[in-house]
Design a protein around this motif. Structure first.
Motif, PDB file in Angstrom:
ATOM      1  N   MET A  99     -14.506 -78.245  87.183  1.00  0.00           N
ATOM      2  CA  MET A  99     -13.039 -78.601  87.246  1.00  0.00           C
ATOM      3  C   MET A  99     -12.906 -79.644  88.649  1.00  0.00           C
ATOM      4  SD  MET A  99     -11.692 -74.629  87.165  1.00  0.00           S
ATOM      5  CE  MET A  99     -10.050 -74.924  87.571  1.00  0.00           C
ATOM      6  N   CYS A 102     -11.095 -75.936  93.712  1.00  0.00           N
ATOM      7  CA  CYS A 102     -11.138 -75.321  92.382  1.00  0.00           C
ATOM      8  C   CYS A 102     -11.600 -73.902  92.447  1.00  0.00           C
ATOM      9  CB  CYS A 102     -11.410 -76.334  91.472  1.00  0.00           C
ATOM     10  SG  CYS A 102     -11.019 -77.870  91.318  1.00  0.00           S
ATOM     11  N   MET A 162       1.366 -72.938  82.771  1.00  0.00           N
ATOM     12  CA  MET A 162       0.595 -73.353  84.142  1.00  0.00           C
ATOM     13  C   MET A 162       1.884 -73.181  85.099  1.00  0.00           C
ATOM     14  SD  MET A 162      -1.987 -76.548  84.737  1.00  0.00           S
ATOM     15  CE  MET A 162      -2.662 -76.133  83.110  1.00  0.00           C
ATOM     16  N   VAL A 200      -7.571 -69.754  86.081  1.00  0.00           N
ATOM     17  CA  VAL A 200      -8.008 -71.058  86.642  1.00  0.00           C
ATOM     18  C   VAL A 200      -7.120 -71.501  87.641  1.00  0.00           C
ATOM     19  CG1 VAL A 200      -9.999 -71.441  85.074  1.00  0.00           C
ATOM     20  CG2 VAL A 200      -7.959 -72.210  84.843  1.00  0.00           C
ATOM     21  N   ALA A 201      -7.356 -71.894  88.597  1.00  0.00           N
ATOM     22  CA  ALA A 201      -6.492 -72.508  89.725  1.00  0.00           C
ATOM     23  C   ALA A 201      -7.108 -73.762  90.581  1.00  0.00           C
ATOM     24  CB  ALA A 201      -5.770 -71.400  90.880  1.00  0.00           C
ATOM     25  N   ASN A 202      -6.354 -74.824  90.914  1.00  0.00           N
ATOM     26  CA  ASN A 202      -6.729 -75.673  91.858  1.00  0.00           C
ATOM     27  C   ASN A 202      -5.835 -76.093  92.690  1.00  0.00           C
ATOM     28  OD1 ASN A 202      -5.202 -78.287  90.908  1.00  0.00           O
ATOM     29  ND2 ASN A 202      -6.141 -77.745  88.956  1.00  0.00           N
ATOM     30  N   ASN A 217      -7.521 -77.912  85.267  1.00  0.00           N
ATOM     31  CA  ASN A 217      -7.225 -76.487  84.741  1.00  0.00           C
ATOM     32  C   ASN A 217      -7.622 -76.244  83.201  1.00  0.00           C
ATOM     33  OD1 ASN A 217      -6.580 -75.182  87.230  1.00  0.00           O
ATOM     34  ND2 ASN A 217      -4.645 -75.086  86.922  1.00  0.00           N
ATOM     35  N   GLN A 272     -10.275 -73.646  81.502  1.00  0.00           N
ATOM     36  CA  GLN A 272      -9.848 -72.703  80.630  1.00  0.00           C
ATOM     37  C   GLN A 272     -10.943 -72.841  79.605  1.00  0.00           C
ATOM     38  OE1 GLN A 272      -5.961 -74.287  80.027  1.00  0.00           O
ATOM     39  NE2 GLN A 272      -5.153 -72.298  80.474  1.00  0.00           N
TER      40      GLN A 272
END
Length: 525
Positions: free
Chosen positions: A26, A47, A88, A120-122, A190, A194
């Protein structure tokens, strides 16, 4: 705690690397597709992967100050709204899981079939998010001066971008094209996360993935407990000071009381000074990140960075203090400067329990530089942001490193070629500040000298620390040299405070001399 009879240690190691590699991929996508040098070159982003409750399972080896706080952002999104496939969430509100406003977080749920499985995240530092000064790192007195505040809100709904929200954001920043490009890069990071998690679930099955995600969190917890158990029981105190808040308030105390009992630790910061008028206030998530960083840095084993690391540690603060500020306090510097001093105070307390393992103070500042104006080459606004390296503290093992990003920042150096290509700025000097490290049996690392020449009129903001209180030495070691900020204009040199904002003419220079690290042990005669 889970019985480990059913956990295969080989598979546990494999899953540790599988989850971490997804977060790392990511990061590669975010870096390579971003627009701004701050993200593309300096890698000022993080990330991570979270379970369905918002507990961090794995983070790539990116920015320590994001380590603990991102989980708060995910939990904030979970509690605020119903999330569907293709949604998102975007946020930057420090009081809703963010750190400071330039750090923009994007969070995406991962569904497999109709079941929510992971997130998931950043988080990426945008070089401008509006506010009273270019670069959105102002010498502010309220968060409203620092930029656009974004609560948890959907940037994508079931896969469709919310263009009205995008346009609202872009109309509030100085560099909309760059911001759009960086947001699109965050979205793609993201999406890749995923995709990789779904592929992993498809190959291994949901139950197995859940089992090992949970096991990795507990694995990290066991290692931190084992580390704490090796620290002698007792109470250890240390206090250190921020120079000022940029609004006239000086010598701001950060006091740490560390209590060790068996395999648990209590980090009590509640006796720190009350929140200030200026911008050095910190939110609770940043404090947890700083504490988590210190304990994880003590580990010799390579364990995953996840929520298990903080389970054996109780972090105590008092609402309304500089380490747990209340809305609408100014917090731009709390993330970058106060986090560093929390680390210094906690390491100082730990040095009394583990004298052979804890280093002297490193430079204790990120030396935040923001420069913005109109680029004469394009006629458009530009906004440059960077942190500058300094000296690391010496330890019982040896000298401190020279010219390195210390503790809570883990960013790269912006190459001079990239900086000068992107902005109307010339770097006229960049070298190690020889002799700035503290003397001792082992010497502190040296800071750097970096000098910028403006090629057009520009607004310059500097937010720095250790200009009044030097990085401490330990066990007879001498402190490192304090940092110095200088403006050179019209043939004159002007020594500036640690925090200032000025509008300068083209041809003026900004010279930053960063602190050296503290020395360790009495100097050899």
């Amino acid at each position: 705690m889970r019985s480990y009879n059913s956990i295969n240690p080989v598979e546990l190691e494999l899953f540790k690397n599988r989850f971490s590699s997804i977060a790392e991929e990511m990061g590669v996508v975010l870096q390579r597709t971003s627009y701004s040098p701050n993200i593309k070159e300096r890698k000022d982003f993080s990330c991570a992967i979270f379970d369905k409750r918002g507990e961090m399972v794995a983070q790539a080896l990116h920015i320590p100050v994001h380590l603990g706080s991102m989980s708060w952002a995910v939990k904030s999104a979970i509690s605020d709204m119903e999330l569907k496939e293709g949604d998102m969430v975007i946020l930057n509100d420090p009081f809703r899981g963010g750190t400071h406003l330039p750090d923009v977080t994007l969070i995406a749920p991962v569904f497999y079939g109709k079941e929510l499985c992971f997130f998931v995240a950043n988080r990426a530092h945008h070089a401008d998010i509006g506010g009273m000064s270019a670069g959105s790192m102002p010498i502010s007195k309220t968060i409203f001066q620092e930029g656009l505040i974004i609560p948890p809100v959907k940037l994508l709904k079931e896969g469709k971008p919310q263009w009205d929200l995008v346009e609202l954001i872009l109309r509030n920043v100085r560099t909309p094209e760059e911001r759009r490009g960086d947001l699109e890069a965050q979205i793609m990071a993201n999406i890749v996360g995923q995709r990789r998690i779904k592929e992993l679930i498809h190959k291994e099955g949901k139950d197995k993935i859940y089992k090992y995600a949970s096991a990795l969190i507990e694995y990290a917890e066991r290692h931190i407990r084992s580390l704490i158990k090796k620290i002698p029981d007792g109470e250890y105190e240390f206090e250190d000071f921020l120079d000022d808040d940029g609004a006239g308030n000086e010598k701001i105390r950060i006091k740490c009381v560390l209590r060790i009992e068996g395999d648990t630790a209590e980090v009590d910061l509640s006796e720190s000074d009350m929140q200030t008028e200026g911008c050095v206030n910190s939110v609770y998530g940043v404090v947890v990140s700083a504490v988590l960083y210190v304990f994880r840095a003590l580990l010799e084993e390579d364990i995953p960075a996840n929520s298990g690391c903080i389970r054996p540690i109780r972090v105590i603060t008092k609402k309304g203090t500089v380490v747990d500020a209340e809305f609408p306090s100014a917090v731009a510097g709390g993330n970058v400067e106060t986090s560093q001093r929390i680390v210094d105070a906690l390491l100082g307390a730990l040095s009394k329990a583990l004298p052979d393992r804890i280093p002297a103070a490193s430079q204790g500042t990120m030396n935040n530089i923001s420069i913005g104006g109109i680029d004469p080459r394009s006629g458009k606004h530009f906004a440059y942001y960077e942190t500058i390296a300094g000296g690391a503290g010496a330890s019982a093992k040896g000298d401190g490193e020279n010219a390195i990003q210390c503790h809570m920042t883990n960013t790269m150096n912006t190459p001079i070629e990239a900086l000068e290509y992107a902005y109307p700025i010339m770097v006229t000097e960049y070298r190690i500040r020889r002799g700035s490290g503290g003397d001792g049996k082992h010497k502190g690392g040296d800071g750097v000298i970096k000098e910028f020449m403006l090629l057009s009129d520009a607004e310059v903001t500097v937010m720095s620390e250790r200009r009044k209180f030097p990085p401490y030495g330990l066990y007879g070691g001498m402190p490192g040299q304090k940092g110095v900020n200088t403006i050179i204009a019209d043939g004159k040199e002007l020594k500036c405070a640690g925090k200032f904002s000025l509008t300068l003419k083209g041809g003026s220079k900004l010279r930053v001399e960063t602190p050296g690290g503290g020395g360790f042990g009495k100097p050899c005669l």
